[in-house]
Design a protein around this motif. Structure first.
Motif: not given
Length: 75
Positions: A65-75
């Motif tokens: 499930i985690a691999r299927s979710e969008h990951t927000l990358v912040t700088a």
């Protein structure tokens, strides 16, 4: 068994008789216990459908499930 167990039992009886149930939940252990399939919805769109039986334990399902979710990358 408790109320949750009673509800799960009713849902299982209903599906065993040919009925279908759609359940919204955010807890992976509950998905693992109750569902045949998990539909991952991300940002309002279906991202992936996962067969729960393909995962031997909760941790494996959680990882899928985690691999299927969008990951927000912040700088």
């Amino acid at each position: 068994m408790g109320a949750t167990g009673d509800i799960y039992g009713i849902l299982r009886e209903f599906t065993a008789a040919g009925g279908g149930v759609l359940v919204y939940c955010t807890e992976v252990p509950e998905v693992f216990e109750l569902a045949d399939r998990a539909v991952v919805v991300d940002r309002g769109r279906v991202n992936r459908t996962i067969r729960v039986a393909d995962h031997p334990d909760v941790a494996s399902l959680a990882a899928a499930i985690a691999r299927s979710e969008h990951t927000l990358v912040t700088a």
